[in-house]
Design an enzyme around this catalytic site. Structure first.
Site, mmCIF file in Angstrom:
data_model
loop_
_atom_site.group_PDB
_atom_site.id
_atom_site.type_symbol
_atom_site.label_atom_id
_atom_site.label_comp_id
_atom_site.label_asym_id
_atom_site.label_seq_id
_atom_site.Cartn_x
_atom_site.Cartn_y
_atom_site.Cartn_z
ATOM 1 N N ARG A 197 6.571 -70.377 -20.933
ATOM 2 C CA ARG A 197 6.236 -71.796 -20.894
ATOM 3 C C ARG A 197 5.224 -72.151 -21.984
ATOM 4 O O ARG A 197 4.478 -71.314 -22.464
ATOM 5 C CB ARG A 197 5.643 -72.174 -19.528
ATOM 6 N N ARG B 198 14.138 -62.409 -18.363
ATOM 7 C CA ARG B 198 14.494 -62.976 -17.051
ATOM 8 C C ARG B 198 15.980 -62.899 -16.767
ATOM 9 O O ARG B 198 16.815 -62.841 -17.677
ATOM 10 C CB ARG B 198 14.133 -64.463 -17.032
ATOM 11 N N LYS C 255 10.592 -75.785 -13.954
ATOM 12 C CA LYS C 255 9.213 -76.122 -13.653
ATOM 13 C C LYS C 255 8.948 -77.617 -13.837
ATOM 14 O O LYS C 255 8.011 -78.148 -13.257
ATOM 15 C CB LYS C 255 8.258 -75.276 -14.498
ATOM 16 N N LYS D 84 5.838 -63.090 -6.360
ATOM 17 C CA LYS D 84 6.587 -63.957 -5.445
ATOM 18 C C LYS D 84 8.038 -63.497 -5.328
ATOM 19 O O LYS D 84 8.564 -63.282 -4.233
ATOM 20 C CB LYS D 84 6.587 -65.423 -5.938
ATOM 21 N N THR D 85 8.688 -63.372 -6.491
ATOM 22 C CA THR D 85 10.119 -63.041 -6.491
ATOM 23 C C THR D 85 10.349 -61.636 -5.929
ATOM 24 O O THR D 85 11.184 -61.426 -5.044
ATOM 25 C CB THR D 85 10.682 -63.142 -7.922
ATOM 26 N N HIS E 221 3.793 -73.604 -4.658
ATOM 27 C CA HIS E 221 4.269 -72.630 -5.644
ATOM 28 C C HIS E 221 4.329 -71.290 -4.923
ATOM 29 O O HIS E 221 3.397 -70.481 -4.989
ATOM 30 C CB HIS E 221 3.319 -72.585 -6.841
ATOM 31 N N ASP F 135 10.420 -69.259 -5.419
ATOM 32 C CA ASP F 135 9.428 -69.909 -6.284
ATOM 33 C C ASP F 135 8.843 -71.248 -5.825
ATOM 34 O O ASP F 135 7.688 -71.515 -6.071
ATOM 35 C CB ASP F 135 10.023 -70.097 -7.679
ATOM 36 N N SER G 130 2.612 -67.211 -11.739
ATOM 37 C CA SER G 130 3.652 -66.404 -12.377
ATOM 38 C C SER G 130 3.226 -64.942 -12.530
ATOM 39 O O SER G 130 2.120 -64.652 -12.981
ATOM 40 C CB SER G 130 3.926 -66.985 -13.764
HETATM 41 N N1 LIG Z 1 2.187 -54.327 -6.137
HETATM 42 C C1 LIG Z 1 3.055 -55.151 -6.722
HETATM 43 N N2 LIG Z 1 3.541 -56.221 -6.064
HETATM 44 C C2 LIG Z 1 4.405 -57.062 -6.660
HETATM 45 N N3 LIG Z 1 4.866 -56.920 -7.911
HETATM 46 C C3 LIG Z 1 4.437 -55.866 -8.628
HETATM 47 C C4 LIG Z 1 3.505 -54.947 -8.067
HETATM 48 N N4 LIG Z 1 3.263 -53.998 -8.975
HETATM 49 C C5 LIG Z 1 3.992 -54.308 -10.056
HETATM 50 N N5 LIG Z 1 4.709 -55.427 -9.869
HETATM 51 C C6 LIG Z 1 5.608 -56.062 -10.879
HETATM 52 O O1 LIG Z 1 5.039 -57.314 -11.187
HETATM 53 C C7 LIG Z 1 6.053 -58.279 -11.448
HETATM 54 C C8 LIG Z 1 5.945 -59.412 -10.463
HETATM 55 O O2 LIG Z 1 6.759 -60.437 -10.947
HETATM 56 P P1 LIG Z 1 7.520 -61.499 -10.075
HETATM 57 O O3 LIG Z 1 7.889 -60.953 -8.755
HETATM 58 O O4 LIG Z 1 8.606 -62.043 -10.924
HETATM 59 O O5 LIG Z 1 6.369 -62.581 -9.915
HETATM 60 P P2 LIG Z 1 6.506 -64.136 -9.695
HETATM 61 O O6 LIG Z 1 7.798 -64.401 -9.043
HETATM 62 O O7 LIG Z 1 5.330 -64.467 -8.822
HETATM 63 O O8 LIG Z 1 6.397 -64.743 -11.041
HETATM 64 C C9 LIG Z 1 7.377 -57.570 -11.300
HETATM 65 O O9 LIG Z 1 7.786 -57.162 -12.573
HETATM 66 C C10 LIG Z 1 7.019 -56.360 -10.413
HETATM 67 O O10 LIG Z 1 7.859 -55.273 -10.628
HETATM 68 C C1 LIG Z 2 9.457 -69.598 -14.248
HETATM 69 C C2 LIG Z 2 8.210 -69.358 -14.057
HETATM 70 O O1 LIG Z 2 7.765 -69.006 -12.809
HETATM 71 P P1 LIG Z 2 7.489 -67.644 -12.104
HETATM 72 O O2 LIG Z 2 6.990 -66.705 -13.149
HETATM 73 O O3 LIG Z 2 6.463 -68.023 -11.094
HETATM 74 O O4 LIG Z 2 8.758 -67.122 -11.499
HETATM 75 C C3 LIG Z 2 7.255 -69.536 -15.139
HETATM 76 O O5 LIG Z 2 6.051 -69.433 -14.864
HETATM 77 O O6 LIG Z 2 7.676 -69.808 -16.271
HETATM 78 MN MN LIG Z 3 9.250 -65.666 -9.807
#
Ligand SMILES: Nc1ncnc2c1ncn2[C@@H]1O[C@H](COP(=O)(O)OP(=O)(O)O)[C@@H](O)[C@H]1O
Ligand SMILES: C=C(OP(=O)(O)O)C(=O)O
Ligand SMILES: [Mn+2]
Length: 529
Positions: free
Chosen positions: A58, A322, A198, A241-242, A217, A256, A237
């Site tokens: 972003r 992604r 977003k 979460k995911t 969020h 998200d 981010s």
């Molecule tokens: N303890 C943990 N809990 C969650 N994610 C972790 C952890 N350790 C490493 N990671 C990594 O961190 C990243 C978290 O990203 P993601 O789940 O996409 O976050 P969000 O959806 O909040 O943007 C992933 O690549 C995941 O593999």
């Molecule tokens: C798509 C996004 O959200 P997130 O990383 O929380 O999945 C972002 O921050 O660009």
């Molecule tokens: Mn995410």
């Protein structure tokens, strides 16, 4: 363009003169068009492989809100850069001229699984794959509903258009500008697909509080046999979460963006946008599988040009690589994206200082304190210029997407937690055993085990200690988790260094919270330490 008969034309909705418009193509046709236009290549299983050039995350500094009378009082201007209405008019006129005679893709979609609160969004994209992306990410009307689909908001996204700071009142050639009065978002000079979703999120974050809905969020899931047993996972981010909501033992609502109304929890979206860096089939089988499914959009991943095999370790294009896919690609996803009001509220923080414990139980006042503080890190790649974890206070765990003052969301969340009697938890998915650079990232398995215990209620049965720095409660021993992890001080090579870092962090919290002190009740101010 003649009327399509089925869909409102671009002319009818204020964008005349486009030579070739593709309305509401389905996934196979969108993939075909993307390939025909040279936007990407086919991947294994029929995934679509695309790259976005310079913009791979972003561009928060290029986001603007048009300064209009109706939003003057309600907008949080310190956090949302204003754009003059004349500048927006000029930008709109120039972008409309830019698309004349060209080819565009239109997707008419819903944002919001609850029909009472959903928004009709028309997304007009220059890129076929952006159309495919947003079709995955938002929610699809039935074919019969499209004839009467009236857009309530429109997004026009032209990566090939370069904005002019002099003329368009922006900062660079890149711009993401929203007019709440014209119900229009203009996006230029960035191909990062996340800007589309977003933008929708930011709009809903503005609109929904007026309807008594708390926009969040967060990701969300519910217990296997009980859609009323919902957990939400707030987090900026990269905090997890995911990853953490995709729990094979629970049903996924979304990864998200969700709303919390009196009727329950609802996903704004209909798809997920997962990071693929180091994604493994063992640790995250459901997400991994989507990377070789037909139509999955794979953004900025390096792959073998001959076999089209993905390299999950290669972050040479970005660490923010992604994949985007519809919820239906995940076998344990909810069919409705609806659940009860959250029984558990989890706040994910990625603490790069290695100070916070892997989990802490929060009182409602402490939850409010941490929600308004939003302490975490920006992780590599998610925003332009961020190359390593950067500690930050991102209020509501999503400051870049919050158009109103944090207290608005804080008050909504406080009342909803009180009404529902939700349990609140702070979870550190960041560093342990030292700060970033000397410690390591919290093991995912430990985070998962702690979350499982919190969500099934067993965690409430264990012994807790009070954290001397933050005043919240931390479990002493939890089945399936190395007890050493639960005491962050003990994980550091030098406990005194931990104490010093913890004191620094406490001071950072206090200094940051000063801006909210006058807006919260005594118990929240007192929850500080
Ligand atoms: N303890 C943990 N809990 C969650 N994610 C972790 C952890 N350790 C490493 N990671 C990594 O961190 C990243 C978290 O990203 P993601 O789940 O996409 O976050 P969000 O959806 O909040 O943007 C992933 O690549 C995941 O593999
Ligand atoms: C798509 C996004 O959200 P997130 O990383 O929380 O999945 C972002 O921050 O660009
Ligand atoms: Mn995410």
């Amino acid at each position: 363009m003649p009327k399509t008969g089925q869909f409102r034309t671009l002319e009818e909705t204020g964008f005349p003169g486009v030579a070739h418009v593709h309305y509401n193509l389905l996934e196979p046709a969108l993939v075909e068009q993307a390939i025909r236009l040279g936007e990407g290549q086919l991947g294994q299983g029929g995934a679509l492989l695309v790259t976005t050039g310079k913009h791979t995350g972003r561009s928060p500094k290029d986001k603007f809100v048009v300064r209009e009378p109706s939003v003057e009082k309600s907008m949080w201007w310190e956090n949302n850069a204003p754009m003059a209405p004349e500048a927006f008019e000029a930008l709109k006129a120039d972008m409309k001229a830019h698309i004349q005679g060209g080819e565009l893709f239109v997707q008419d979609l819903y944002a919001g699984a609850d029909p009472e609160f959903r928004l009709n969004v028309r997304v007009i994209t220059e890129l076929a794959w952006h159309g495919l992306f947003i079709r995955h990410m938002l929610r699809r009307p039935e074919f019969e509903e499209l004839a009467n689909f009236l857009p309530e908001f429109t997004i026009l996204n032209c990566p090939s258009f370069k904005a002019d700071p002099e003329k368009h009142g922006c900062r660079s050639n890149t711009v993401i500008a929203v007019s709440m009065e014209q119900r229009l978002v203009l996006i230029a000079n960035t191909g990062y697909a996340g800007e589309n979703k977003k933008s929708v999120f930011s709009i809903l974050n503005y609109l929904l509080p007026e309807k008594g809905v708390m926009p969040m969020h967060c990701s969300a899931n519910h217990a296997k046999d009980d859609p009323e047993d919902v957990a939400v996972f707030f987090g900026l981010s990269g905090t997890g979460k995911t990853t953490l909501s995709a729990d094979p033992g629970r049903v996924l609502l979304g990864d998200d963006e969700h709303g919390w109304s009196d009727r329950g929890t609802f996903n704004f979206e209909g798809g997920c946008y997962a990071k693929t860096i180091n994604l493994s089939a063992e640790a995250e089988p459901e997400i991994y599988k989507t990377t070789s499914m037909f139509g999955t959009v794979i953004e900025n991943m390096v792959y073998d040009p001959r076999t089209r095999e993905l390299d999950f370790a290669d972050d040479s294009l970005t660490a923010n690589m992604r994949c985007a896919y519809p919820l239906s690609a995940i076998s344990n996803a909810s069919a409705t994206s609806l659940g009860g009001t959250p029984k558990n509220v989890i706040m994910l923080t990625c603490d790069a200082f290695g100070v916070l414990p892997p989990i802490a139980r929060l009182t409602p006042a402490q939850a409010m304190y941490h929600f308004l503080s939003g302490f975490t890190s920006k992780v590599a790649g998610t925003e332009r210029g961020v190359t390593e974890p950067q500690p930050t206070f991102s209020t509501c765990f999503g400051a870049p997407f919050m158009p109103r003052r944090p207290e608005v969301y804080g008050a909504l969340l406080r009342d909803k937690i009180a009404e529902t009697g939700s349990s609140c938890w702070l979870v550190n998915t960041g560093w342990t055993g030292g700060a970033f650079g000397s410690g390591k990232r919290m093991p995912i398995a430990a985070t998962r085990a702690l979350l499982t215990a919190a969500l099934n209620g067993s965690l409430n049965g264990v012994e807790f200690r009070v954290d001397p720095n933050f005043g919240f409660e931390v479990p002493v021993a939890v089945d399936g988790v190395d007890p050493a992890l639960l005491d962050p001080r003990g994980t550091w090579a030098e406990p005194e260094a931990y104490d010093a870092q913890a004191r620094k962090l406490v001071e950072m919290f206090s200094a940051n919270f000063a801006q909210y002190a006058e807006h919260v009740e005594d118990d929240v101010r007192a929850a500080a330490m």
